[in-house]
Motif scaffolding. Structure first.
Motif, PDB file in Angstrom:
ATOM      1  N   THR A  38      -1.066   4.688  -3.217  1.00 16.81           N
ATOM      2  CA  THR A  38       0.030   5.455  -3.870  1.00 16.81           C
ATOM      3  C   THR A  38       1.165   6.020  -2.872  1.00 16.81           C
ATOM      4  OG1 THR A  38      -1.238   7.599  -3.142  1.00 16.81           O
ATOM      5  CG2 THR A  38      -1.565   6.326  -5.423  1.00 16.81           C
ATOM      6  N   ALA A  39       0.782   5.834  -1.394  1.00 13.25           N
ATOM      7  CA  ALA A  39       1.763   6.335  -0.379  1.00 13.25           C
ATOM      8  C   ALA A  39       2.635   5.352  -0.011  1.00 13.25           C
ATOM      9  CB  ALA A  39       0.974   6.655   0.885  1.00 13.25           C
ATOM     10  N   SER A  40       2.298   4.081  -0.265  1.00 19.45           N
ATOM     11  CA  SER A  40       3.247   2.867   0.043  1.00 19.45           C
ATOM     12  C   SER A  40       4.121   2.572  -1.119  1.00 19.45           C
ATOM     13  CB  SER A  40       2.413   1.771   0.542  1.00 19.45           C
ATOM     14  OG  SER A  40       1.742   1.292  -0.751  1.00 19.45           O
ATOM     15  N   SER A  41       5.144   1.850  -0.699  1.00 23.06           N
ATOM     16  CA  SER A  41       6.358   1.589  -1.713  1.00 23.06           C
ATOM     17  C   SER A  41       5.822   0.471  -2.815  1.00 23.06           C
ATOM     18  CB  SER A  41       7.627   1.154  -1.099  1.00 23.06           C
ATOM     19  OG  SER A  41       7.340   0.214  -0.148  1.00 23.06           O
ATOM     20  N   SER A  42       4.940  -0.308  -2.179  1.00 22.03           N
ATOM     21  CA  SER A  42       4.365  -1.722  -2.758  1.00 22.03           C
ATOM     22  C   SER A  42       2.917  -1.040  -3.621  1.00 22.03           C
ATOM     23  CB  SER A  42       4.338  -2.786  -2.081  1.00 22.03           C
ATOM     24  OG  SER A  42       3.423  -2.653  -0.923  1.00 22.03           O
ATOM     25  N   HIS A  43       2.910  -1.338  -4.597  1.00 25.25           N
ATOM     26  CA  HIS A  43       1.501  -1.020  -5.368  1.00 25.25           C
ATOM     27  C   HIS A  43       0.375  -1.806  -5.037  1.00 25.25           C
ATOM     28  CE1 HIS A  43       3.222   2.295  -7.200  1.00 25.25           C
ATOM     29  NE2 HIS A  43       4.472   1.672  -7.608  1.00 25.25           N
ATOM     30  N   ASP A  44       0.333  -2.843  -4.167  1.00 28.07           N
ATOM     31  CA  ASP A  44      -0.476  -3.919  -3.633  1.00 28.07           C
ATOM     32  C   ASP A  44      -0.836  -3.611  -2.275  1.00 28.07           C
ATOM     33  OD1 ASP A  44      -1.223  -4.609  -6.447  1.00 28.07           O
ATOM     34  OD2 ASP A  44       0.223  -5.938  -6.120  1.00 28.07           O
ATOM     35  N   LEU A  45      -2.111  -3.587  -1.928  1.00 27.34           N
ATOM     36  CA  LEU A  45      -2.473  -3.401  -0.637  1.00 27.34           C
ATOM     37  C   LEU A  45      -2.955  -4.871   0.099  1.00 27.34           C
ATOM     38  CD1 LEU A  45      -4.662  -0.231   0.085  1.00 27.34           C
ATOM     39  CD2 LEU A  45      -1.991  -0.638   0.923  1.00 27.34           C
ATOM     40  N   GLU A  46      -2.446  -5.556   0.951  1.00 28.40           N
ATOM     41  CA  GLU A  46      -2.531  -6.698   1.557  1.00 28.40           C
ATOM     42  C   GLU A  46      -4.052  -6.519   2.244  1.00 28.40           C
ATOM     43  OE1 GLU A  46      -1.073  -9.619   1.422  1.00 28.40           O
ATOM     44  OE2 GLU A  46       0.504  -8.447   0.036  1.00 28.40           O
ATOM     45  N   ASP A  47      -4.736  -7.484   2.495  1.00 20.99           N
ATOM     46  CA  ASP A  47      -5.979  -7.379   3.039  1.00 20.99           C
ATOM     47  C   ASP A  47      -6.038  -6.954   4.545  1.00 20.99           C
ATOM     48  OD1 ASP A  47      -7.324  -8.308   0.773  1.00 20.99           O
ATOM     49  OD2 ASP A  47      -8.170 -10.346   1.627  1.00 20.99           O
ATOM     50  N   THR A  48      -4.841  -7.331   5.274  1.00 15.88           N
ATOM     51  CA  THR A  48      -4.702  -6.798   6.401  1.00 15.88           C
ATOM     52  C   THR A  48      -4.814  -5.457   6.813  1.00 15.88           C
ATOM     53  OG1 THR A  48      -2.402  -7.300   6.416  1.00 15.88           O
ATOM     54  CG2 THR A  48      -3.480  -9.035   7.677  1.00 15.88           C
ATOM     55  N   GLU A  49      -3.915  -4.690   5.622  1.00 17.72           N
ATOM     56  CA  GLU A  49      -3.922  -3.028   5.768  1.00 17.72           C
ATOM     57  C   GLU A  49      -5.059  -2.700   5.267  1.00 17.72           C
ATOM     58  OE1 GLU A  49       0.644  -2.509   3.744  1.00 17.72           O
ATOM     59  OE2 GLU A  49      -0.661  -3.876   2.402  1.00 17.72           O
ATOM     60  N   VAL A  50      -5.892  -3.417   4.553  1.00 17.68           N
ATOM     61  CA  VAL A  50      -7.237  -2.879   4.041  1.00 17.68           C
ATOM     62  C   VAL A  50      -8.114  -2.736   5.304  1.00 17.68           C
ATOM     63  CG1 VAL A  50      -9.237  -3.251   2.663  1.00 17.68           C
ATOM     64  CG2 VAL A  50      -7.107  -3.433   1.526  1.00 17.68           C
ATOM     65  N   ILE A  51      -8.023  -3.776   5.714  1.00 19.72           N
ATOM     66  CA  ILE A  51      -8.755  -3.862   7.292  1.00 19.72           C
ATOM     67  C   ILE A  51      -8.583  -2.796   8.340  1.00 19.72           C
ATOM     68  CG2 ILE A  51      -9.334  -5.392   9.127  1.00 19.72           C
ATOM     69  CD1 ILE A  51      -9.253  -7.856   7.272  1.00 19.72           C
ATOM     70  N   LYS A  52      -7.134  -2.618   8.361  1.00 22.97           N
ATOM     71  CA  LYS A  52      -6.832  -1.513   9.315  1.00 22.97           C
ATOM     72  C   LYS A  52      -7.470  -0.307   8.984  1.00 22.97           C
ATOM     73  CE  LYS A  52      -2.722  -3.717  11.082  1.00 22.97           C
ATOM     74  NZ  LYS A  52      -1.233  -3.784  11.197  1.00 22.97           N
ATOM     75  N   ILE A  53      -7.326   0.134   7.622  1.00 18.32           N
ATOM     76  CA  ILE A  53      -7.691   1.292   7.197  1.00 18.32           C
ATOM     77  C   ILE A  53      -9.358   1.479   7.293  1.00 18.32           C
ATOM     78  CG2 ILE A  53      -8.334   2.649   5.122  1.00 18.32           C
ATOM     79  CD1 ILE A  53      -5.361   1.522   3.879  1.00 18.32           C
ATOM     80  N   ILE A  54      -9.960   0.471   7.015  1.00 16.56           N
ATOM     81  CA  ILE A  54     -11.488   0.340   7.067  1.00 16.56           C
ATOM     82  C   ILE A  54     -11.854   0.600   8.625  1.00 16.56           C
ATOM     83  CG2 ILE A  54     -13.720  -0.933   7.016  1.00 16.56           C
ATOM     84  CD1 ILE A  54     -12.431  -2.160   4.308  1.00 16.56           C
TER      85      ILE A  54
END
Length: 148
Positions: A38-54
């Protein structure tokens, strides 16, 4: 299947199996991922972004567990470490010390670096190529050791 979808599927499975700790950890991941979406402008998260968050969640959990251990709260430390184990299941395999050395040597050769003065250039390349596979501090220590 994206990593986000995999986490949703695993959450459903954990809830059906009544795995309390795993369900809590997966809900935590999902909550943070939805907030990032919801904070990002695009509504889909890439796997690389998900990995960074995890990775960030795993690091926070490890730090919290260490603090709890220092304060004598082994019960809370154990809870944090259980969650960290669930987080790490979704992260890429970490490089061993030998693999890290080989990768950093190759990066140094490709960058043409010969002295510690060029550490910034090497770190930029190494951080992008080894993202998720090695900790930034470990990469920096290896670069320093190989360039000095």
């Amino acid at each position: 299947m994206s990593l986000f979808d995999q986490i949703n599927t695993d959450l459903t499975t954990a809830m059906k199996a009544r795995e309390k700790e795993r369900t809590a950890a997966l809900r935590n991941i999902k909550k943070v991922l939805i907030e990032a979406k919801t904070a990002s402008s695009s509504h889909d998260l890439e796997d690389t972004e998900v990995i960074k968050i995890i990775q960030k969640l795993a690091k926070q959990g490890t730090d919290s567990a260490n603090l709890y251990k220092e304060q004598g709260r082994e019960d809370l430390a154990a809870e944090e470490l259980v969650q960290v184990a669930v987080f790490e299941a979704y992260l890429p395999k970490k490089l061993t010390n030998e693999e890290l050395t080989t990768a950093v040597k190759a990066i140094i050769e490709s960058a043409g670096a010969t002295s510690i003065k060029e550490m910034g250039k090497v770190m930029g390349l190494a951080s992008s190529q080894l993202a998720g596979k090695a900790d930034g501090k470990d990469i920096a220590d290896m670069v320093k050791a190989l360039l000095s």
